[in-house]
Write an enzyme that holds these catalytic residues in place. Structure first.
Site, mmCIF file in Angstrom:
data_model
loop_
_atom_site.group_PDB
_atom_site.id
_atom_site.type_symbol
_atom_site.label_atom_id
_atom_site.label_comp_id
_atom_site.label_asym_id
_atom_site.label_seq_id
_atom_site.Cartn_x
_atom_site.Cartn_y
_atom_site.Cartn_z
ATOM 1 N N LYS A 1 2.565 11.437 -10.519
ATOM 2 C CA LYS A 1 1.732 10.595 -11.396
ATOM 3 C C LYS A 1 2.529 9.337 -11.712
ATOM 4 O O LYS A 1 3.640 9.426 -12.246
ATOM 5 C CB LYS A 1 1.392 11.333 -12.694
ATOM 6 C CG LYS A 1 0.227 12.285 -12.583
ATOM 7 C CD LYS A 1 -0.190 12.785 -13.959
ATOM 8 C CE LYS A 1 -1.357 13.735 -13.861
ATOM 9 N NZ LYS A 1 -1.717 14.298 -15.181
ATOM 10 N N ARG B 1 0.811 -1.231 0.000
ATOM 11 C CA ARG B 1 0.000 0.000 0.000
ATOM 12 C C ARG B 1 0.840 1.274 0.000
ATOM 13 O O ARG B 1 0.388 2.339 0.404
ATOM 14 C CB ARG B 1 -0.971 0.035 1.178
ATOM 15 C CG ARG B 1 -1.930 -1.122 1.166
ATOM 16 C CD ARG B 1 -3.132 -0.852 2.038
ATOM 17 N NE ARG B 1 -4.007 -2.001 2.014
ATOM 18 C CZ ARG B 1 -3.956 -3.004 2.887
ATOM 19 N NH1 ARG B 1 -3.067 -2.985 3.854
ATOM 20 N NH2 ARG B 1 -4.796 -4.007 2.788
ATOM 21 N N HIS C 1 -1.289 18.895 -25.664
ATOM 22 C CA HIS C 1 -1.305 17.442 -25.497
ATOM 23 C C HIS C 1 -2.491 16.756 -26.167
ATOM 24 O O HIS C 1 -2.366 15.621 -26.617
ATOM 25 C CB HIS C 1 -1.250 17.065 -24.014
ATOM 26 C CG HIS C 1 0.130 17.206 -23.435
ATOM 27 N ND1 HIS C 1 0.816 18.400 -23.411
ATOM 28 C CD2 HIS C 1 0.968 16.289 -22.881
ATOM 29 C CE1 HIS C 1 1.998 18.215 -22.852
ATOM 30 N NE2 HIS C 1 2.122 16.939 -22.520
ATOM 31 N N ARG D 1 -4.113 21.910 -12.652
ATOM 32 C CA ARG D 1 -3.083 21.018 -13.197
ATOM 33 C C ARG D 1 -3.349 20.681 -14.664
ATOM 34 O O ARG D 1 -2.428 20.371 -15.417
ATOM 35 C CB ARG D 1 -2.973 19.742 -12.343
ATOM 36 C CG ARG D 1 -1.812 18.858 -12.749
ATOM 37 C CD ARG D 1 -1.452 17.851 -11.686
ATOM 38 N NE ARG D 1 -0.379 16.983 -12.136
ATOM 39 C CZ ARG D 1 0.292 16.154 -11.363
ATOM 40 N NH1 ARG D 1 0.017 16.077 -10.075
ATOM 41 N NH2 ARG D 1 1.258 15.380 -11.851
ATOM 42 N N HIS E 1 6.939 11.881 -27.973
ATOM 43 C CA HIS E 1 5.842 12.583 -27.303
ATOM 44 C C HIS E 1 6.020 14.111 -27.427
ATOM 45 O O HIS E 1 5.099 14.835 -27.818
ATOM 46 C CB HIS E 1 5.798 12.158 -25.839
ATOM 47 C CG HIS E 1 4.791 12.891 -25.027
ATOM 48 N ND1 HIS E 1 3.442 12.757 -25.235
ATOM 49 C CD2 HIS E 1 4.938 13.807 -24.023
ATOM 50 C CE1 HIS E 1 2.804 13.544 -24.381
ATOM 51 N NE2 HIS E 1 3.686 14.195 -23.647
ATOM 52 N N GLU F 1 -5.180 16.826 -9.982
ATOM 53 C CA GLU F 1 -5.733 17.293 -11.253
ATOM 54 C C GLU F 1 -7.250 17.464 -11.228
ATOM 55 O O GLU F 1 -7.978 16.931 -12.056
ATOM 56 C CB GLU F 1 -5.312 16.366 -12.409
ATOM 57 C CG GLU F 1 -5.429 17.081 -13.747
ATOM 58 C CD GLU F 1 -4.755 16.333 -14.891
ATOM 59 O OE1 GLU F 1 -3.683 15.761 -14.686
ATOM 60 O OE2 GLU F 1 -5.332 16.352 -15.984
ATOM 61 N N GLU G 1 8.393 20.409 -23.662
ATOM 62 C CA GLU G 1 7.704 20.551 -22.368
ATOM 63 C C GLU G 1 8.223 21.793 -21.631
ATOM 64 O O GLU G 1 7.482 22.439 -20.890
ATOM 65 C CB GLU G 1 7.890 19.294 -21.501
ATOM 66 C CG GLU G 1 7.364 18.001 -22.121
ATOM 67 C CD GLU G 1 5.830 17.858 -22.086
ATOM 68 O OE1 GLU G 1 5.140 18.735 -21.530
ATOM 69 O OE2 GLU G 1 5.334 16.860 -22.652
ATOM 70 N N HIS H 1 -1.606 13.974 -28.534
ATOM 71 C CA HIS H 1 -1.998 12.562 -28.358
ATOM 72 C C HIS H 1 -2.688 12.042 -29.628
ATOM 73 O O HIS H 1 -2.500 10.880 -30.005
ATOM 74 C CB HIS H 1 -2.943 12.405 -27.157
ATOM 75 C CG HIS H 1 -2.241 12.580 -25.844
ATOM 76 N ND1 HIS H 1 -2.876 13.053 -24.720
ATOM 77 C CD2 HIS H 1 -0.958 12.355 -25.478
ATOM 78 C CE1 HIS H 1 -2.008 13.109 -23.719
ATOM 79 N NE2 HIS H 1 -0.838 12.695 -24.156
ATOM 80 N N LYS I 1 6.255 23.640 -12.425
ATOM 81 C CA LYS I 1 5.519 22.378 -12.250
ATOM 82 C C LYS I 1 5.200 22.153 -10.773
ATOM 83 O O LYS I 1 4.081 21.771 -10.408
ATOM 84 C CB LYS I 1 6.334 21.203 -12.807
ATOM 85 C CG LYS I 1 5.692 19.848 -12.514
ATOM 86 C CD LYS I 1 5.095 19.164 -13.678
ATOM 87 C CE LYS I 1 4.193 18.006 -13.278
ATOM 88 N NZ LYS I 1 4.288 16.852 -14.091
ATOM 89 N N ASN J 1 -1.628 20.319 -19.861
ATOM 90 C CA ASN J 1 -1.952 19.570 -21.083
ATOM 91 C C ASN J 1 -1.964 20.439 -22.333
ATOM 92 O O ASN J 1 -2.436 20.000 -23.382
ATOM 93 C CB ASN J 1 -3.298 18.867 -20.930
ATOM 94 C CG ASN J 1 -3.237 17.832 -19.828
ATOM 95 O OD1 ASN J 1 -2.259 17.090 -19.735
ATOM 96 N ND2 ASN J 1 -4.235 17.811 -18.975
HETATM 97 N N1 GLY Z 1 2.490 15.528 -17.106
HETATM 98 C C1 GLY Z 1 1.337 16.214 -16.677
HETATM 99 C C2 GLY Z 1 1.134 16.196 -15.196
HETATM 100 O O1 GLY Z 1 2.013 15.829 -14.461
HETATM 101 O O2 GLY Z 1 0.086 16.534 -14.731
#
Ligand code: GLY
Length: 347
Positions: free
Chosen positions: A144, A122, A249, A242, A266, A238, A186, A253, A228, A246
Site C-alpha cells: 500500500k 508507470r 482502526h 485483508r 496512530h 483488499e 499493531e 481513526h 501480514k 483494520n
Molecule cells: N495497514 C493495513 C494494510 O496493509 O492493509
C-alpha cells in the site's frame, strides 16, 4: 537471518528480518534487486544522520549513481508536492525503469517513496527499509503506497509491492517509547485477528517485550510479518480478508480525527480502538466476557491500556461513519469473536 516470502506470482518478494541486517544491505540488494546503476535513497534528516550516511557509505556508489533525497519528518510532508519534488529529481538524474528507490524510514517515507516508485514511468522497483516498529510490522509489507489529500489521509495512492523488505530490529533502539508502543499495538492486533499462539506468546513474554529484549523483539516482528504476509498473499488488493487488518482502526481513526492528527499516535488510537472493539463485541454477545478480559489484560501488561478519550457519542458515531472502509453509509467494523478470530460486522 529470517526470511518471510510473500508469494504474489511475479510480484513475490522476501522480507528479511535480522538483527544487524542494515550492515548486509549491499549484499541483499545485489541478491534480490540486481546491480542498479541509479539508486535514490529517500529518508528524513534524522534517520539520514543515524543510519543513512552509513548505508550511503556501505553502498559504495558514486554521487551520480546514488542520489540522496531528504524529506522532512511528519505526515504533513506526505503530499503530492513532495512526490513531485522527488519525481523532478528522478528526471533530472535520468532515472529509468531499471533504477531503484530505497525507502529508509518510518511510514511516511515508505508510503511516499513507494508511491513515487509506483507512478514514475508507470512503476519502478523500490525496497523498504523500515526504521519504526509500526513500519516494520505493518506499513512496509503489502504494497500500500499513498500520499495524503489536504482533506483526507492516504486518499491518493496505488498498490505497488516492494522488491524486498529489509528489517533490522536493532534500529528500534533509537525509537522513543511512545513510538515503540504505537507499533506494539499493531503487533497485538495480529494476535487478536489471527493467532491465539501469538497472543499467548505476547502475554507470556510481556516483561521481555517491555524491556525491549533484542531476541524477543526480533521474534515478534517475524511473527507479525508472517501473519501480514499471509493475509496479503490471500487478498492483495483488499477485496476481502485483508480488511481484518483494520481491527480497532475505525474507532482509532475517529479518535485521531476528533483530536486532530498528531495528538494521538496512530497505534495509541488503535490500542484504544481494539479495547473498544472487544467491549462492543462482548455487549453484542459475540465475545465471551472471559476473552474480553484477556484482551484488556494483554493491552494492560504491554502498557497499551490508554484511558478512553472523552468524545460525545454523536460525534464519535459521525466520525466513525466517515471511515474509508464504510460502504453505502454503513459502518463495517472488525470485531473479535474469540482470541485469534474476528468477524466483519456491517452496522
Ligand atoms: N495497514 C493495513 C494494510 O496493509 O492493509
Amino acid at each position: 537471518m529470517d526470511r518471510v516470502r510473500v508469494e504474489l506470482g511475479l510480484r513475490s518478494y522476501d522480507i528479511v528480518i535480522h538483527n544487524g541486517a542494515l550492515e548486509q544491505l549491499p549484499a541483499l540488494l545485489h541478491e534480490e534487486a540486481g546491480d542498479k546503476t541509479r539508486v535514490m535513497l529517500v529518508t528524513n534528516p534524522v534517520i539520514y544522520k543515524l543510519y543513512g550516511q552509513k548505508v550511503q557509505k556501505n553502498l559504495g556508489m558514486s554521487k551520480e549513481e546514488l542520489i540522496i533525497a531528504l524529506v522532512n519528518d511528519g505526515e504533513e510532508y506526505k503530499t503530492m508536492a513532495e512526490a513531485e519534488r522527488l519525481i523532478d529529481l528522478l528526471i533530472e538524474h535520468k532515472f529509468d525503469r531499471h533504477s531503484l528507490i530505497l525507502a529508509l524510514g518510518g511510514g511516511v517515507i515508505g508510503d511516499l517513496a513507494g508511491f513515487v516508485a509506483a507512478i514514475y514511468q508507470r512503476g519502478i522497483d523500490y525496497v523498504q527499509i523500515p526504521t519504526t516498529l509500526v513500519a516494520q510490522v505493518d506499513s512496509s509489507v503489502g504494497g500500500k503506497t499513498a500520499v495524503n489529500h489536504p482533506n483526507a489521509k492516504n486518499m491518493i495512492g496505488a498498490f505497488h509491492q516492494p522488491r524486498l523488505v529489509v528489517i533490522d530490529p536493532l534500529v528500534l533502539r533509537s525509537l522513543s517509547q511512545r513510538d515503540f508502543l504505537s507499533g506494539l499495538a499493531e503487533v497485538v492486533k495480529y494476535g487478536l485477528i489471527a493467532d491465539r499462539d501469538f497472543f499467548d506468546f505476547l502475554r507470556d513474554n510481556a516483561e521481555k517485550i517491555n524491556a525491549r529484549e533484542d531476541q524477543v523483539i526480533q521474534q515478534i516482528i517475524l511473527w507479525s510479518c508472517r501473519i501480514k504476509g499471509y493475509i496479503v498473499e490471500n487478498d492483495e488488493r483488499e477485496g476481502g480478508i485483508r480488511a481484518i487488518l483494520n481491527l480497532g482502526h475505525t474507532f482509532g481513526h475517529a479518535i485521531e480525527r476528533y483530536f486532530g492528527y498528531g495528538h494521538y499516535r496512530h497505534g495509541e488510537a488503535v490500542a484504544i480502538g481494539m479495547g473498544m472493539a472487544a467491549g462492543l463485541a462482548n455487549q453484542l454477545e459475540m465475545l465471551k466476557t472471559d476473552d474480553m478480559e484477556k484482551i484488556l489484560e494483554l493491552l494492560k501488561s504491554l502498557r497499551l491500556d490508554f484511558p478512553d478519550p472523552e468524545i460525545p457519542a454523536e460525534h464519535f458515531m459521525r466520525l466513525m461513519s466517515m471511515d474509508k472502509k464504510a460502504k453505502d453509509g454503513r459502518l463495517r467494523l472488525v470485531l473479535p469473536t474469540d482470541i485469534g478470530k474476528v468477524q466483519i460486522v456491517v452496522m
